[in-house]
Design an enzyme around this catalytic site. Structure first.
Site, PDB file in Angstrom:
ATOM      1  N   ASP A  37      -0.930   1.521  -4.233  1.00 18.24           N
ATOM      2  CA  ASP A  37      -1.829   0.509  -4.795  1.00 18.24           C
ATOM      3  C   ASP A  37      -3.213   1.050  -5.122  1.00 18.24           C
ATOM      4  O   ASP A  37      -4.093   0.306  -5.544  1.00 18.24           O
ATOM      5  CB  ASP A  37      -1.944  -0.686  -3.853  1.00 18.24           C
ATOM      6  CG  ASP A  37      -2.641  -0.349  -2.541  1.00 18.24           C
ATOM      7  OD1 ASP A  37      -2.522   0.807  -2.082  1.00 18.24           O
ATOM      8  OD2 ASP A  37      -3.305  -1.233  -1.969  1.00 18.24           O
ATOM      9  N   ASP A  95      -2.064   6.455  -3.398  1.00 18.06           N
ATOM     10  CA  ASP A  95      -0.931   5.780  -2.793  1.00 18.06           C
ATOM     11  C   ASP A  95      -0.431   4.727  -3.777  1.00 18.06           C
ATOM     12  O   ASP A  95      -0.848   4.704  -4.941  1.00 18.06           O
ATOM     13  CB  ASP A  95      -1.318   5.167  -1.445  1.00 18.06           C
ATOM     14  CG  ASP A  95      -2.445   4.144  -1.564  1.00 18.06           C
ATOM     15  OD1 ASP A  95      -3.122   4.120  -2.609  1.00 18.06           O
ATOM     16  OD2 ASP A  95      -2.659   3.373  -0.616  1.00 18.06           O
ATOM     17  N   ASP A 155      -5.765   2.108  -3.343  1.00 20.33           N
ATOM     18  CA  ASP A 155      -6.970   1.989  -2.531  1.00 20.33           C
ATOM     19  C   ASP A 155      -7.220   3.303  -1.793  1.00 20.33           C
ATOM     20  O   ASP A 155      -8.323   3.566  -1.322  1.00 20.33           O
ATOM     21  CB  ASP A 155      -6.906   0.802  -1.570  1.00 20.33           C
ATOM     22  CG  ASP A 155      -5.834   0.909  -0.502  1.00 20.33           C
ATOM     23  OD1 ASP A 155      -4.916   1.752  -0.652  1.00 20.33           O
ATOM     24  OD2 ASP A 155      -5.888   0.137   0.471  1.00 20.33           O
ATOM     25  N   SER A 192       0.814  -1.206   0.000  1.00 18.92           N
ATOM     26  CA  SER A 192       0.000   0.000   0.000  1.00 18.92           C
ATOM     27  C   SER A 192       0.851   1.260   0.000  1.00 18.92           C
ATOM     28  O   SER A 192       1.570   1.530  -0.949  1.00 18.92           O
ATOM     29  CB  SER A 192      -0.970  -0.032   1.185  1.00 18.92           C
ATOM     30  OG  SER A 192      -1.907   1.000   1.111  1.00 18.92           O
TER      31      SER A 192
END
Length: 476
Positions: free
Chosen positions: A247, A245, A249, A104
């Site tokens: 990834d 960020d 999400d 993440s």
């Protein structure tokens, strides 16, 4: 150090949101293989769908995990480089276990895993505990005749984008605004710009070359990180800046002139929009501010606070039919789209709104009456790390009286102290990084400064008592 198989058995794998550890000392290919074996033994589905982010170690962990899945007798379908939300989408749409190989927003030396069940929900704590039990046990590969396959799925990401665009189309197009899209050199570099353009915006891309070293900026879209780039963003006169960020999400938003837009204001705006379509519960994490309470109440919804990183569990308990949305700073679950956290969906909703209204995001927030109260978010790294918990416990004890007598204390995730003047402060230990996190909000800047300065002094005092020091402080 070699294989970390023993380390995986000895330590807890899952933190606030999935598995995140340093490679290779805490997480390596052997551990990834055992996780894959465990996923097959868990038996939720006959296939895992795997996406990964741009981190340098993602290929190693992806193929080791897929080998473990196949060795267990389950098929592993590798989707490829894609945002984490695609793993949730795969769980729901394909009826498989969704897997994202990612750490993440953590620094590049970290990597990890996020898992989604066949309904698209991120794994609950009970499922995480079951996985940890399996990994620490005597896992064995299936007989040769029952070995699974490693497949490649080139269509899933396209399906995700197509369905997202269908669910996010503007009702009208009042203008075609420039929108800065900063993908942090991460997994959304080839997705979010396409979504912005398809919904009527003109994407101006920053940090949109995939690079697991994250050379453009740290992958955590914090205020202190992003506002340094305002001169770059501002040059193209965008209607807003959207920053992911690693990834995707998470999503942060900035106005090119006013700067960082507090995440609580975005959650309140999403709540107001979504509650216009249907009434129900809004679930938010314990670190959200009073603006969300005010907007949800005024919009006819009911608000519940829950554990940070686990709001999806409350959504699952109540049912997607009862919950309009769930939110944490940077994160949104829009249950009309799916039960997973989705930063690309957030970007789509904001572009839709700006295109329909013909106004910058900051202007829309003002016109919708979403207030911006003084706030602060910061994280303390303690050196040596072993002193962190003692410093944290000392801080909690001091806050029981140092800022006044609390009218309420919420201890579901750290300690949130609420005061009669509507100010509040939350202190908690990070579940993903070696940090003490502090969140504060007040009605006045003076009260906020008092709270922040007091906490800083207490942390310094507690660290000094334990022959430790504050190694660094990050803001936002």
């Amino acid at each position: 150090m070699g294989s970390c198989l023993g380390m995986v058995i000895a330590v807890r794998l899952f933190g606030t949101a999935g598995v995140r550890m340093r490679y290779p000392d805490e997480l390596d290919a052997v551990a990834a293989y055992r996780l894959g074996l465990a996923m097959g033994v868990l038996g939720l589905s006959s296939c895992s769908y795997i996406v990964y982010d741009t981190r340098v170690t993602s290929h190693v962990l992806t193929y080791a995990f897929a080998a473990g899945v196949a060795a267990s007798g389950m098929d592993a379908s590798i989707v490829g480089l894609a945002p984490t939300p695609v793993a949730g989408y795969a769980g729901l749409r394909r009826g498989g276990v969704g897997v994202s190989v990612t750490a993440s927003h953590n620094p590049p030396e970290y990597n990890g895993f996020k898992f989604y069940d066949v309904e698209g929900f991120e794994f609950t704590r009970s499922l995480e505990e079951r996985v940890e039990e399996l990994v620490s046990g005597s896992l064995k590969a299936a007989e040769w005749s029952r070995a699974g396959r490693i497949l490649h799925d080139s269509t899933l990401l396209d399906d995700y984008v197509e369905d997202l665009l269908e669910a996010s189309q503007p009702s009208r197009r009042a203008w075609s605004p420039r929108v800065v899209v900063d993908c942090a050199n991460g997994a959304s570099y080839h997705v979010t710009p396409v979504v912005v353009r398809s919904l009527g915006g003109i994407p101006v891309t920053v940090n949109c070359s995939p690079d697991g070293y994250f050379p453009g900026r740290p992958p955590e879209p914090r205020r202190d990180v992003l506002e340094k780039l305002l001169p770059v963003y501002r040059g193209v006169e965008p209607a807003m800046v959207l920053a992911h960020d690693g990834d995707a999400d998470r999503l942060a938003a900035l106005d090119p002139f006013q700067g960082f837009i507090r995440q609580d204001r975005l959650l309140a705006l999403f709540a107001k929009i979504l509650l216009e379509e249907r009434k129900g519960v809004v679930v938010v994490s314990v670190d959200t501010g009073r603006v969300v309470d005010e907007v949800v109440e005024a919009s006819g919804g009911r608000l519940e606070r829950y554990i940070l990183g686990k709001t999806h569990e409350r959504v699952k308990e109540l049912g997607v039919g009862s919950v309009v949305m769930a939110g944490e700073p940077w994160k949104l679950i829009d249950t009309s789209w799916g039960p997973w956290v989705d930063g690309v969906r957030q970007a789509a909703l904001l572009v839709k709104l700006v295109v329909e209204r013909g106004k910058p995001l900051a202007r829309i927030l003002e016109e919708e009456g979403v207030p911006d109260y003084p706030w602060d978010r910061r994280s303390y790294v303690i050196d040596p790390p072993g002193a962190r918990m003692d410093v944290y416990k000392g801080l909690v004890e001091e806050l029981k009286s140092r800022l006044g007598e609390p009218v309420a204390v919420i201890d579901i995730d750290g300690y949130r102290f609420e005061y009669s003047d509507d100010s509040w402060i939350l202190v908690r230990v990070s579940g993903t990084e070696p940090k003490i996190r502090v969140y504060a909000e007040a009605r006045s800047s003076e009260r906020l400064k008092e709270m922040v300065d007091t906490v800083g002094a207490i942390v310094k005092e507690m660290a000094s008592r334990r022959d430790a020091r504050i190694a660094s402080v990050t803001i936002g």
